[in-house]
Design a protein around this motif. Structure first.
Motif, PDB file in Angstrom:
ATOM      1  N   GLN A   1      45.830  32.543  38.381  1.00  0.00           N
ATOM      2  CA  GLN A   1      45.910  33.990  38.247  1.00  0.00           C
ATOM      3  C   GLN A   1      46.252  34.394  36.819  1.00  0.00           C
ATOM      4  O   GLN A   1      45.716  35.370  36.302  1.00  0.00           O
ATOM      5  CB  GLN A   1      46.925  34.570  39.220  1.00  0.00           C
ATOM      6  N   LYS A   2      47.111  33.645  36.155  1.00  0.00           N
ATOM      7  CA  LYS A   2      47.442  33.939  34.756  1.00  0.00           C
ATOM      8  C   LYS A   2      46.182  33.850  33.890  1.00  0.00           C
ATOM      9  O   LYS A   2      45.946  34.695  33.027  1.00  0.00           O
ATOM     10  CB  LYS A   2      48.507  32.983  34.243  1.00  0.00           C
ATOM     11  N   GLY A   3      45.386  32.815  34.108  1.00  0.00           N
ATOM     12  CA  GLY A   3      44.131  32.684  33.363  1.00  0.00           C
ATOM     13  C   GLY A   3      43.158  33.798  33.693  1.00  0.00           C
ATOM     14  O   GLY A   3      42.488  34.334  32.805  1.00  0.00           O
TER      15      GLY A   3
ATOM     16  N   LEU B   1      39.258  33.638  48.825  1.00  0.00           N
ATOM     17  CA  LEU B   1      39.668  32.648  47.832  1.00  0.00           C
ATOM     18  C   LEU B   1      40.047  33.295  46.509  1.00  0.00           C
ATOM     19  O   LEU B   1      40.902  32.799  45.793  1.00  0.00           O
ATOM     20  CB  LEU B   1      38.573  31.600  47.634  1.00  0.00           C
ATOM     21  N   GLY B   2      39.419  34.417  46.190  1.00  0.00           N
ATOM     22  CA  GLY B   2      39.728  35.092  44.936  1.00  0.00           C
ATOM     23  C   GLY B   2      41.111  35.715  44.905  1.00  0.00           C
ATOM     24  O   GLY B   2      41.706  35.860  43.848  1.00  0.00           O
ATOM     25  N   THR B   3      41.633  36.095  46.069  1.00  0.00           N
ATOM     26  CA  THR B   3      42.965  36.699  46.131  1.00  0.00           C
ATOM     27  C   THR B   3      43.972  35.789  46.815  1.00  0.00           C
ATOM     28  O   THR B   3      45.128  36.154  46.975  1.00  0.00           O
ATOM     29  CB  THR B   3      42.926  38.033  46.895  1.00  0.00           C
ATOM     30  N   TYR B   4      43.545  34.607  47.220  1.00  0.00           N
ATOM     31  CA  TYR B   4      44.380  33.624  47.906  1.00  0.00           C
ATOM     32  C   TYR B   4      45.102  34.247  49.091  1.00  0.00           C
ATOM     33  O   TYR B   4      46.319  34.184  49.229  1.00  0.00           O
ATOM     34  CB  TYR B   4      45.373  32.965  46.956  1.00  0.00           C
ATOM     35  N   SER B   5      44.320  34.908  49.939  1.00  0.00           N
ATOM     36  CA  SER B   5      44.892  35.516  51.137  1.00  0.00           C
ATOM     37  C   SER B   5      43.823  35.556  52.222  1.00  0.00           C
ATOM     38  O   SER B   5      42.628  35.587  51.934  1.00  0.00           O
ATOM     39  CB  SER B   5      45.393  36.925  50.844  1.00  0.00           C
ATOM     40  N   TYR B   6      44.271  35.555  53.472  1.00  0.00           N
ATOM     41  CA  TYR B   6      43.313  35.695  54.563  1.00  0.00           C
ATOM     42  C   TYR B   6      42.863  37.141  54.605  1.00  0.00           C
ATOM     43  O   TYR B   6      43.672  38.062  54.536  1.00  0.00           O
ATOM     44  CB  TYR B   6      43.911  35.316  55.918  1.00  0.00           C
TER      45      TYR B   6
END
Length: 65
Positions: free
Chosen positions: A28-30, A43-48
């Motif tokens: 996320q920092k990158g 996958l882009g937000t790391y959430s279901y």
């Protein structure tokens, strides 16, 4: 086809483990430093997310751009 969340194989859903959250923080920092790059969806937000929410997220981003 049946999607099953598991540690090995295809990453259909994020697995909420401390080491995975730490790794996501690095990514996320990158991503935050990148210009004109957007991460959306499961996958882009790391959430279901249900797919209707993913589509809405995409449409809202398009409108804001």
């Amino acid at each position: 086809m049946k999607e099953i969340s598991r540690a090995d194989g295809e990453p259909y859903y994020p697995i909420p483990k401390p080491e995975n959250k730490d790794l996501y923080s690095l990514y996320q920092k990158g991503a935050d430093a990148a210009k004109n790059v957007y991460f959306l969806g499961r996958l882009g937000t790391y959430s279901y997310m249900n797919m209707d929410a993913v589509v809405m997220q995409s449409l809202e981003l398009c409108e804001s751009l």
